[in-house]
Design a protein around this motif. Structure first.
Motif, PDB file in Angstrom:
ATOM      1  N   GLN A  79       0.834  -1.197   0.000  1.00  7.04           N
ATOM      2  CA  GLN A  79       0.000   0.000   0.000  1.00  7.04           C
ATOM      3  C   GLN A  79       0.870   1.249   0.000  1.00  7.04           C
ATOM      4  O   GLN A  79       2.019   1.228   0.472  1.00  7.04           O
ATOM      5  N   LEU A  80       0.287   2.352  -0.528  1.00  4.98           N
ATOM      6  CA  LEU A  80       0.988   3.629  -0.540  1.00  4.98           C
ATOM      7  C   LEU A  80       1.360   4.066   0.865  1.00  4.98           C
ATOM      8  O   LEU A  80       0.583   3.869   1.806  1.00  4.98           O
ATOM      9  N   VAL A  81       2.517   4.689   0.973  1.00  2.00           N
ATOM     10  CA  VAL A  81       2.901   5.327   2.230  1.00  2.00           C
ATOM     11  C   VAL A  81       2.051   6.594   2.364  1.00  2.00           C
ATOM     12  O   VAL A  81       2.035   7.434   1.463  1.00  2.00           O
ATOM     13  N   THR A  82       1.320   6.683   3.457  1.00  6.00           N
ATOM     14  CA  THR A  82       0.460   7.842   3.744  1.00  6.00           C
ATOM     15  C   THR A  82       0.595   8.166   5.227  1.00  6.00           C
ATOM     16  O   THR A  82       1.319   7.485   5.961  1.00  6.00           O
ATOM     17  N   TRP A  83      -0.134   9.171   5.664  1.00  4.64           N
ATOM     18  CA  TRP A  83      -0.103   9.513   7.094  1.00  4.64           C
ATOM     19  C   TRP A  83      -0.625   8.341   7.922  1.00  4.64           C
ATOM     20  O   TRP A  83      -0.164   8.095   9.028  1.00  4.64           O
ATOM     21  N   SER A  84      -1.621   7.587   7.378  1.00  7.47           N
ATOM     22  CA  SER A  84      -2.178   6.455   8.125  1.00  7.47           C
ATOM     23  C   SER A  84      -1.479   5.127   7.817  1.00  7.47           C
ATOM     24  O   SER A  84      -1.789   4.118   8.442  1.00  7.47           O
ATOM     25  N   THR A 161      12.017   9.680  13.476  1.00 10.30           N
ATOM     26  CA  THR A 161      10.571   9.511  13.342  1.00 10.30           C
ATOM     27  C   THR A 161       9.902  10.877  13.297  1.00 10.30           C
ATOM     28  O   THR A 161      10.492  11.884  13.690  1.00 10.30           O
ATOM     29  N   GLY A 162       8.671  10.887  12.815  1.00  6.11           N
ATOM     30  CA  GLY A 162       7.905  12.129  12.770  1.00  6.11           C
ATOM     31  C   GLY A 162       6.954  12.156  11.586  1.00  6.11           C
ATOM     32  O   GLY A 162       6.877  11.223  10.790  1.00  6.11           O
ATOM     33  N   TRP A 163       6.232  13.278  11.492  1.00  6.87           N
ATOM     34  CA  TRP A 163       5.223  13.453  10.447  1.00  6.87           C
ATOM     35  C   TRP A 163       5.834  13.908   9.119  1.00  6.87           C
ATOM     36  O   TRP A 163       5.244  13.700   8.068  1.00  6.87           O
ATOM     37  N   VAL A 180       7.787  12.425   4.506  1.00  5.64           N
ATOM     38  CA  VAL A 180       6.989  11.220   4.738  1.00  5.64           C
ATOM     39  C   VAL A 180       6.842  11.008   6.242  1.00  5.64           C
ATOM     40  O   VAL A 180       7.672  11.495   7.022  1.00  5.64           O
ATOM     41  N   ARG A 181       5.818  10.283   6.637  1.00  2.00           N
ATOM     42  CA  ARG A 181       5.639   9.952   8.048  1.00  2.00           C
ATOM     43  C   ARG A 181       6.386   8.664   8.352  1.00  2.00           C
ATOM     44  O   ARG A 181       6.289   7.691   7.617  1.00  2.00           O
ATOM     45  N   VAL A 182       7.151   8.692   9.440  1.00  2.00           N
ATOM     46  CA  VAL A 182       7.914   7.525   9.890  1.00  2.00           C
ATOM     47  C   VAL A 182       7.602   7.291  11.370  1.00  2.00           C
ATOM     48  O   VAL A 182       7.644   8.227  12.178  1.00  2.00           O
TER      49      VAL A 182
END
Length: 186
Positions: A79-84, A161-163, A180-182
């Motif tokens: 799946q695409l990397v997204t905020w969720s 890590t972070g948003w 990117v969110r990690v």
């Protein structure tokens, strides 16, 4: 095709492959091995455009976008990397990009990349996430696609890590960066 919807694009007097043509846009593919100063002319039913000089760099990485999302996939869930669906420590990711330049063996412009043999880029990029280097397992033409490359990379066991952690792709002095969110995944 090099002629589509009544239009033709010439680079240094050679027709280049066209993907789509509309009244306001033309999508064309420059040959992978074309580098340096060039001149572009568009021929259409309206006539011939003025010649436009430009520089073709050996690499100019850019992450593909789809519906406003960067085309970065987590291999664990496809799946695409997204905020969720953020990148996790130790993830393997696939990044779909343009502009990575020449591949080997040579691939004719306008033709999709074959499934075999793999067509790796001549000058492999580097990828960092928050400044941490990712191990590249493949960087090359994406099978079945025209002008699209895939970078497969392994995220280390510890990265920032972070948003809005910067994911940076560099090749031959040129780079693309996006946030990117990690998360740690614990």
């Amino acid at each position: 095709p090099t002629y589509l919807a009544g239009a033709c694009v010439l680079v240094d007097n050679v027709s280049i492959p066209l993907s789509s043509v509309s009244p306001t846009d033309i999508v064309a593919q420059l040959p992978y091995n074309l580098v340096g100063a060039a001149t572009l002319v568009i021929q259409s039913a309206g006539g011939l455009s003025a010649a436009k000089s430009f520089i073709i760099y050996p690499a100019a990485p850019a992450v593909q976008q789809s519906s406003g999302n960067a085309e970065i996939f987590r291999q664990a869930n496809a799946q695409l990397v997204t905020w969720s669906n953020p990148i996790l420590f130790n993830d393997s990711i696939s990044i779909f990009v343009t502009g990575l330049g020449a591949v080997t063996p040579d691939l004719l412009p306008g033709y999709s990349a074959p499934a075999t043999p793999a067509e790796p880029v001549v000058n492999p990029p580097t990828v960092t996430l928050g400044g941490a280097a990712l191990a590249i397992t493949f960087a090359g033409a994406e099978p079945g696609q025209v002008g699209i490359y895939r970078i497969d990379a392994k995220v280390p066991g510890k990265v920032p890590t972070g948003w809005t952690v910067p994911l940076v792709i560099q090749e031959l002095g040129f780079s693309a960066s996006l946030p990117v969110r990690v998360v740690s995944g614990k």
